[in-house]
Scaffold this active site. Structure first.
Site, PDB file in Angstrom:
ATOM      1  N   ASP A  23      40.316  69.689  42.872  1.00 35.72           N
ATOM      2  CA  ASP A  23      39.097  69.296  43.586  1.00 35.72           C
ATOM      3  C   ASP A  23      39.422  69.066  45.048  1.00 35.72           C
ATOM      4  O   ASP A  23      40.485  68.526  45.396  1.00 35.72           O
ATOM      5  CB  ASP A  23      38.499  68.010  42.998  1.00 35.72           C
ATOM      6  N   GLU A  25      37.632  67.455  48.630  1.00 37.92           N
ATOM      7  CA  GLU A  25      36.560  66.790  49.365  1.00 37.92           C
ATOM      8  C   GLU A  25      36.594  67.323  50.792  1.00 37.92           C
ATOM      9  O   GLU A  25      37.672  67.584  51.341  1.00 37.92           O
ATOM     10  CB  GLU A  25      36.744  65.269  49.346  1.00 37.92           C
ATOM     11  N   HIS A 161      33.509  61.601  43.449  1.00 38.87           N
ATOM     12  CA  HIS A 161      33.601  62.057  44.836  1.00 38.87           C
ATOM     13  C   HIS A 161      34.915  61.672  45.491  1.00 38.87           C
ATOM     14  O   HIS A 161      35.007  61.672  46.725  1.00 38.87           O
ATOM     15  CB  HIS A 161      32.424  61.555  45.670  1.00 38.87           C
ATOM     16  N   ASP A 166      37.724  63.477  40.330  1.00 36.68           N
ATOM     17  CA  ASP A 166      36.890  64.646  40.056  1.00 36.68           C
ATOM     18  C   ASP A 166      37.708  65.786  39.443  1.00 36.68           C
ATOM     19  O   ASP A 166      37.223  66.515  38.572  1.00 36.68           O
ATOM     20  CB  ASP A 166      36.205  65.123  41.336  1.00 36.68           C
TER      21      ASP A 166
END
Length: 298
Positions: A23, A25, A161, A166
């Protein structure tokens, strides 16, 4: 390998015994212009039950938008002393190796990884599995936010998040959906074209506690989810749903268009108006369905 794991793998041979759940961000939604601010890669090794983690905050060398801080909890102060992506790119590439990569909305994460790696001359040729698409094929749910699907699969997601939480959830959702389906073909057949089916946007008032409360959204085209599902997800974010694009529009979600309805250009009048307003200097974000789902993730 314990007996329970051996029996699981024998029963579900289509699930990779080793894969990377990943993941990222980011500062925004556009891989060509935005940057990664946090990365996590979890090496799921079902043979040894050992799951090493690669994670790092990343200094994007740009100011972090306030809305991203509101979503992730990551601040400019947290990033200022962190390494740029270039400093960890080779270590991340070595950690991933040639294993398949699982991500929730893989198109989004792949776009950012490809862009960041390209800046340092690295090409990542790994195969991606999209846990979001697999979940859509496996489950009938009111929405497909990662938190919703994780709850359905009895997967704990304590820090949505953030990249590590995640990534772990994405890997586990992938396995849950794969077991449900009996395969890992995450491509969901598209429905036949038609006018978007029925939902009154006025029946979905914005959630005043939503992270995007005070902003507006418009939809155009055919999505893989129903309009009701899209409206519910948007309203939960705090977005006010409108039927037409204006100078006050913040987001336009563009689905697949039927040329019989919009003409040979394949572009709806809503999208054309949004593009005109963007050219005039208005801040309207045009999202495809995957980007909209990423916005709602968690």
């Amino acid at each position: 390998m314990d007996k329970e794991t051996a029996e699981f793998l024998a029963k579900h041979p289509y699930i990779p015994t080793k894969f990377i759940a990943l993941d990222a961000e980011t500062t925004g939604l556009e891989a060509e212009t935005d940057k990664i601010i946090e990365i996590a890669a979890i090496k799921f090794d079902l043979l040894s039950n050992d799951h090493p983690v690669f994670e790092s905050l990343i200094n994007p060398a740009v100011k972090l938008p306030r809305k991203i801080t509101n979503i992730t909890g990551i601040t400019n102060k947290m990033l200022v002393d962190q390494p740029p992506f270039a400093e960890l790119a080779h270590d991340l590439k070595a950690f991933i190796g040639d294993l398949p990569i699982v991500a929730y909305n893989a198109k989004f994460d792949k776009g950012f990884l490809d862009a960041e790696f390209a800046n340092v001359g690295i090409v990542l040729n790994n195969h991606y599995h999209c846990a979001l698409n697999l979940a859509k094929a496996a489950f009938s749910l009111p929405n497909y936010k990662l938190a919703t699907v994780a709850q359905h699969c009895n997967i704990q997601l304590d820090e949505a998040h953030r990249a590590k939480a995640d990534a772990i959830a994405a890997g586990r959702v992938f396995m849950c959906a794969a077991v449900t389906l009996g395969h890992i073909n995450e491509i969901k057949p598209k429905s036949a074209f038609g006018k978007p089916k029925g939902a009154d946007h006025k029946a979905y008032p914005p959630n005043e506690d939503g992270k995007l409360y005070g902003q507006t959204i418009v939809f155009t085209g055919e999505l893989s989810i129903t309009r009701a599902e899209a409206f519910e997800a948007a309203a939960e974010l705090g977005l006010e749903i409108k039927t037409g694009v204006s100078k006050k529009t913040d987001y336009l979600v563009v689905g697949e268009q039927d040329e019989n309805l919009v003409g040979p250009s394949g572009i709806s009048s809503k999208q054309l108006k949004a593009q005109d307003l963007i050219d005039e200097g208005f801040d309207i974000q045009i999202l495809d369905e995957d980007e909209f789902m990423e916005l709602t993730k968690g």
